[in-house]
Design an enzyme around this catalytic site. Structure first.
Site, mmCIF file in Angstrom:
data_model
loop_
_atom_site.group_PDB
_atom_site.id
_atom_site.type_symbol
_atom_site.label_atom_id
_atom_site.label_comp_id
_atom_site.label_asym_id
_atom_site.label_seq_id
_atom_site.Cartn_x
_atom_site.Cartn_y
_atom_site.Cartn_z
ATOM 1 N N GLY A 92 6.324 6.447 -5.083
ATOM 2 C CA GLY A 92 6.399 6.541 -3.626
ATOM 3 C C GLY A 92 7.171 5.399 -3.001
ATOM 4 C CG ASP A 142 6.239 1.048 4.405
ATOM 5 O OD1 ASP A 142 5.913 1.138 3.200
ATOM 6 O OD2 ASP A 142 6.136 -0.009 5.054
ATOM 7 C CG ASP A 174 -1.909 6.035 -10.833
ATOM 8 O OD1 ASP A 174 -3.131 6.210 -10.913
ATOM 9 O OD2 ASP A 174 -1.385 5.335 -9.955
ATOM 10 C CG ASN A 175 -1.756 1.786 -11.493
ATOM 11 O OD1 ASN A 175 -0.631 2.223 -11.236
ATOM 12 N ND2 ASN A 175 -2.637 1.498 -10.557
ATOM 13 C CG ASP A 228 0.647 -0.766 -10.083
ATOM 14 O OD1 ASP A 228 0.553 -1.570 -9.147
ATOM 15 O OD2 ASP A 228 1.003 0.413 -9.944
HETATM 16 P P1 AMP Z 1 -0.598 1.809 -6.703
HETATM 17 O O1 AMP Z 1 -1.943 1.649 -6.069
HETATM 18 O O2 AMP Z 1 0.334 0.669 -6.445
HETATM 19 O O3 AMP Z 1 -0.676 2.180 -8.136
HETATM 20 O O4 AMP Z 1 0.079 3.022 -5.955
HETATM 21 C C1 AMP Z 1 -0.457 4.311 -5.940
HETATM 22 C C2 AMP Z 1 0.524 5.299 -5.374
HETATM 23 O O5 AMP Z 1 0.833 4.995 -4.026
HETATM 24 C C3 AMP Z 1 1.861 5.370 -6.101
HETATM 25 O O6 AMP Z 1 2.256 6.712 -6.147
HETATM 26 C C4 AMP Z 1 2.761 4.533 -5.221
HETATM 27 O O7 AMP Z 1 4.104 4.912 -5.368
HETATM 28 C C5 AMP Z 1 2.230 4.865 -3.836
HETATM 29 N N1 AMP Z 1 2.518 3.811 -2.858
HETATM 30 C C6 AMP Z 1 2.010 2.557 -2.814
HETATM 31 N N2 AMP Z 1 2.498 1.874 -1.751
HETATM 32 C C7 AMP Z 1 3.346 2.702 -1.100
HETATM 33 C C8 AMP Z 1 4.175 2.589 0.056
HETATM 34 N N3 AMP Z 1 4.221 1.481 0.780
HETATM 35 N N4 AMP Z 1 4.911 3.664 0.404
HETATM 36 C C9 AMP Z 1 4.863 4.801 -0.300
HETATM 37 N N5 AMP Z 1 4.122 4.974 -1.405
HETATM 38 C C10 AMP Z 1 3.363 3.939 -1.810
HETATM 39 MG MG MG Z 2 0.761 2.267 -9.555
#
Ligand code: AMP
Ligand code: MG
Length: 487
Positions: free
Chosen positions: A90, A123, A252-253, A262
């Protein structure tokens, strides 16, 4: 830019279209390189000097696509705190795979590079503090000898991003053996297309487990599952041994390569307590320090489930095979952990009571609120002063047992001491030192604090005088240290 040394191949982009979406990074206002990992650049076959030039920095910012790259956002799913969700990159794009002069393949990913079709409400951006934090901790993990994604560069974008307050935007260039996750397999399995699942599995085996071949194994997907289990058992034992708390072990991590990925809400534990949690959203302690080995097994069970259609044509048989493989995990983890604990205690040979020797020390540490890293450091240096633990009556008994145990091995004391030095880091990225470095960098654009910290962390087993100041434990705070996801 032509002399930067980029040498891309894009094998992931040759997978079926379901696995990704072609996506360019979104341009930013005014890129500025704030840190570049020269050693890593050289190891990748890149030219550190050229990478500081304007055009090269534009690549790190996503304003310019280097020749040969094929930017894409990867599709994946994942169990987040136990709940299944469709996700995907994302706020990241994979530029491509850098082929090093030795022929090794590494993903080059921009993190914080703008919205993608998987951004949902986000964002697509990242703030400078968290990207520098990932840089510091991932590089510290690498220096500790723990498999991890790496950090090549951080650029500021010149654009503000909005969280609770306005923050400077930044992009991290992340390097990984690959970004294939347990969640990538869950995504493939969830789509129900077994051919695509098989293509992903074959691709991943070729990339990360080339020793697993159809010729040598009757069931190569079962061998693949077993190898992934082995790597994760080894990885999570390494985390436990240095007191690393990942903080968001969603499926996913968790990588299939066995690298830590991550660095959001992760942190190192100071005082030894298995219940330690830093992440602000982990209210039930699912990802607490002491729970990480269990969660590793839970995640691997989700991976095994996603492989079921490949393990056997008969579903019942497939489940049996998966369960057998998963049942090995606990023992493998324990073996890895115990081997590491023996090394931390300077034990070269093996005795049946070693496990209780280690466990009893940990119980004492917990009871007397001892600092995890500094306790092993003090044992290594033979400097048992200061901490309350060393004055506790139970400790002298434990120490006597340990000394007697050391006395029962043939190997020279020097060899045992060297093993302890190589196994007990003198420094870890302590939260208060990381915060101090980030504060100087983000609030005052002073990167010298961070550079000095990175230097101390670059050889954690050196035990140099310069490292001593980083061993000080934080002053008792009014509020516990808190970390945040997705910042
Ligand atoms: P994470 O908690 O970092 O593993 O992220 C979980 C999901 O949220 C993943 O699919 C990331 O790509 C998405 N994500 C985290 N932060 C953002 C952001 N600021 N904008 C869009 N997607 C995000
Ligand atoms: Mg992640």
């Amino acid at each position: 830019m032509s002399n930067s040394g980029w040498n891309f191949d894009n094998s992931y982009a040759r997978l079926p279209q379901a696995f990704f979406t072609d996506t360019n990074p979104a341009p930013v206002a005014s890129p500025n390189l704030v840190i570049l990992n020269g050693h890593l650049a050289s190891a990748l076959g890149l030219n550190p000097k050229a990478l500081q030039g304007e055009e090269a920095v534009a690549v790190f910012a996503g304003n310019k696509i280097p020749e040969g790259a094929a930017p894409l956002a990867q599709a994946y799913a994942g169990h987040q705190f136990g709940y299944f969700t469709m996700l995907g990159d994302g706020r990241a794009v994979l530029l491509g795979e850098q082929i090093t002069p030795e022929g090794k393949r590494y993903d080059i990913q921009l993190k914080g590079s703008g919205r993608t079709p998987f951004s949902r409400g986000g964002d697509g951006r990242a703030a400078l503090g968290p990207m520098l934090r990932e840089y510091i901790i991932s590089e510290a993990m690498h220096a500790l000898g723990i498999p991890t994604t790496r950090s090549l560069a951080v650029v500021t974008t010149g654009d503000a991003i909005y969280r609770e307050t306005e923050l400077p935007g930044a992009i991290l260039t992340r390097v990984a053996s690959s970004h294939i996750r347990v969640g990538t397999f869950q995504y493939a399995a969830g789509k129900g297309n077994v051919d695509e699942l098989r293509i992903l599995a074959d691709y991943t085996i070729k990339r990360h487990y080339p020793e697993v071949t159809a010729d040598t194994d009757n069931n190569k997907y079962l061998s693949f599952l077993k190898e992934v289990i082995k790597r994760q058992a080894s990885l999570i034992a390494k985390w436990q041994l240095v007191g690393f708390i990942h903080g968001v072990m969603n499926t996913d991590n968790m990588t299939i390569s066995g690298e830590t990925i991550d660095y959001g809400p992760c942190a190192f534990m100071d005082t030894y307590d298995p219940a330690t949690v830093f992440s602000s959203i982990d209210r039930e302690g699912r990802y607490a320090y002491g729970n990480q080995p269990f969660i590793g097994g839970w995640n691997l069970a989700r991976f095994a489930e996603s492989l079921l259609p490949l393990l056997h044509e008969n579903e019942e048989e497939a489940v049996k095979l998966a369960q057998e493989a998963i049942s090995e995990y606990d023992g493998l983890y324990r073996q890895n952990w115990l081997a590491g604990m023996r090394a931390k205690l300077g034990l070269i040979n093996e005795e049946a009571e070693d496990e209780s020797l280690a466990e009893d020390l940990l119980s004492l540490m917990q009871k007397h609120r001892a600092d995890y890293t500094n306790t092993f450091r003090a044992l290594t240096l033979g400097q048992l002063e200061g901490a309350e633990l060393f004055k506790a009556p139970g400790f002298s008994e434990w120490q006597k047992r340990w000394q007697e145990r050391l006395g029962r091995q043939q190997e020279a004391t020097a060899e045992s001491q060297q093993l302890m030095r190589n196994s007990n880091p003198a420094v870890i990225p302590r939260n208060h030192r990381v915060e101090e470095a980030l504060d100087a960098a983000v609030s005052q654009s002073d990167f010298s604090v961070m550079m000095k910290l990175l230097s101390a962390l670059s050889n954690p087993y050196a035990y140099t005088p310069e490292q001593e100041e980083y061993c000080t434990i934080p002053a008792a705070a009014n509020r516990p240290y808190r970390t945040y996801c997705g910042t």
